[in-house]
Design a protein around this motif. Structure first.
Motif, PDB file in Angstrom:
ATOM      1  N   PHE A  57      -1.760   8.647  13.215  1.00 36.45           N
ATOM      2  CA  PHE A  57      -2.411   7.980  12.087  1.00 36.45           C
ATOM      3  C   PHE A  57      -2.131   6.480  12.079  1.00 36.45           C
ATOM      4  O   PHE A  57      -2.695   5.758  11.266  1.00 36.45           O
ATOM      5  CB  PHE A  57      -1.944   8.591  10.758  1.00 36.45           C
ATOM      6  N   GLY A  58      -1.232   6.038  12.928  1.00 35.35           N
ATOM      7  CA  GLY A  58      -0.873   4.625  12.962  1.00 35.35           C
ATOM      8  C   GLY A  58       0.081   4.294  11.825  1.00 35.35           C
ATOM      9  O   GLY A  58       0.889   5.119  11.410  1.00 35.35           O
ATOM     10  N   THR A  59      -0.032   3.092  11.275  1.00 34.53           N
ATOM     11  CA  THR A  59       0.824   2.656  10.170  1.00 34.53           C
ATOM     12  C   THR A  59       0.103   2.918   8.851  1.00 34.53           C
ATOM     13  O   THR A  59      -1.042   2.489   8.676  1.00 34.53           O
ATOM     14  CB  THR A  59       1.158   1.165  10.308  1.00 34.53           C
ATOM     15  N   GLN A 121       9.071   6.240  11.347  1.00 37.70           N
ATOM     16  CA  GLN A 121       8.260   7.122  12.181  1.00 37.70           C
ATOM     17  C   GLN A 121       8.415   8.574  11.711  1.00 37.70           C
ATOM     18  O   GLN A 121       9.521   9.084  11.612  1.00 37.70           O
ATOM     19  CB  GLN A 121       8.679   7.011  13.648  1.00 37.70           C
ATOM     20  N   VAL A 122       7.301   9.219  11.404  1.00 37.14           N
ATOM     21  CA  VAL A 122       7.295  10.598  10.935  1.00 37.14           C
ATOM     22  C   VAL A 122       6.439  11.414  11.903  1.00 37.14           C
ATOM     23  O   VAL A 122       5.344  10.996  12.278  1.00 37.14           O
ATOM     24  CB  VAL A 122       6.711  10.700   9.504  1.00 37.14           C
ATOM     25  N   VAL A 145       5.327   5.340   8.537  1.00 31.92           N
ATOM     26  CA  VAL A 145       5.175   5.198   7.085  1.00 31.92           C
ATOM     27  C   VAL A 145       5.985   3.986   6.626  1.00 31.92           C
ATOM     28  O   VAL A 145       7.207   3.943   6.784  1.00 31.92           O
ATOM     29  CB  VAL A 145       5.642   6.480   6.353  1.00 31.92           C
ATOM     30  N   GLU A 146       5.268   2.991   6.060  1.00 32.71           N
ATOM     31  CA  GLU A 146       5.926   1.786   5.554  1.00 32.71           C
ATOM     32  C   GLU A 146       6.604   2.080   4.225  1.00 32.71           C
ATOM     33  O   GLU A 146       6.158   2.940   3.458  1.00 32.71           O
ATOM     34  CB  GLU A 146       4.894   0.677   5.348  1.00 32.71           C
ATOM     35  N   LYS A 147       7.623   1.328   3.930  1.00 30.73           N
ATOM     36  CA  LYS A 147       8.288   1.465   2.637  1.00 30.73           C
ATOM     37  C   LYS A 147       7.347   1.018   1.532  1.00 30.73           C
ATOM     38  O   LYS A 147       6.534   0.114   1.715  1.00 30.73           O
ATOM     39  CB  LYS A 147       9.551   0.595   2.588  1.00 30.73           C
TER      40      LYS A 147
END
Length: 165
Positions: A57-59, A121-122, A145-147
């Motif tokens: 899915f990217g970022t 990274q998930v 996943v960004e904070k």
């Protein structure tokens, strides 16, 4: 003693050879044909081929739901049955797959929804329970996943102790 063993051996030989005539008369030719056909196709398993086995899915921002569709084809010689699809956790939900047999050469698909929660990274694994030779097939999704910028910041190792009077 030798005569007793020899006599018992002869009796057993007569008993086993006399049963062969009766057993051959009891064989049903239809059952033999059905068994031969079953044995000939026993090694024919369906084979599942995915358009992609891992989707990136990217970022994404924390909490942003995303979804993808995995497409697959039965490239084997027998009907393919996907009886169950499950993920490693509740944040990843597979849906919309057919439990009906998929004939050789036919294609199908299923949807995977990811709630977008986590940090950094998930990676999640989705397992399909099938009638392939292995019995289970897997695909993966991943995302960075960004904070959440609005999340409160907490310093590691800092704690306040309140005095009670």
């Amino acid at each position: 003693m030798k005569k007793a063993i020899l006599g018992l051996s002869a009796l057993c030989l007569v008993a086993f050879t006399s049963c062969k005539e009766d057993a051959t008369q009891k064989i049903n030719s239809e059952n033999v044909a059905a068994a031969a056909e079953r044995d000939a196709t026993a090694g024919d398993f369906p084979t599942i081929n995915f358009d992609e086995t891992e989707h990136d899915f990217g970022t994404i921002a924390n909490g942003t739901p995303v979804q993808t569709v995995f497409k697959y084809t039965n490239s084997g010689n027998a009907p393919l049955v996907v009886s169950n699809i499950k993920s490693t956790c509740g944040c990843t939900v597979p849906s919309d797959w057919s439990r009906d047999p998929l004939a050789p050469g036919e294609s199908a698909e299923f949807t995977v929804k990811f709630d977008g929660k986590g940090t950094n990274q998930v990676s999640k694994t989705i397992t399909l329970t099938t009638n392939t030779e292995k019995g289970a097939e897997t695909v993966k999704i991943k995302a960075f996943v960004e904070k959440d910028p609005n999340a409160p910041v907490s310093k590691a190792g800092s704690a306040a102790i309140k005095q009670v009077r």
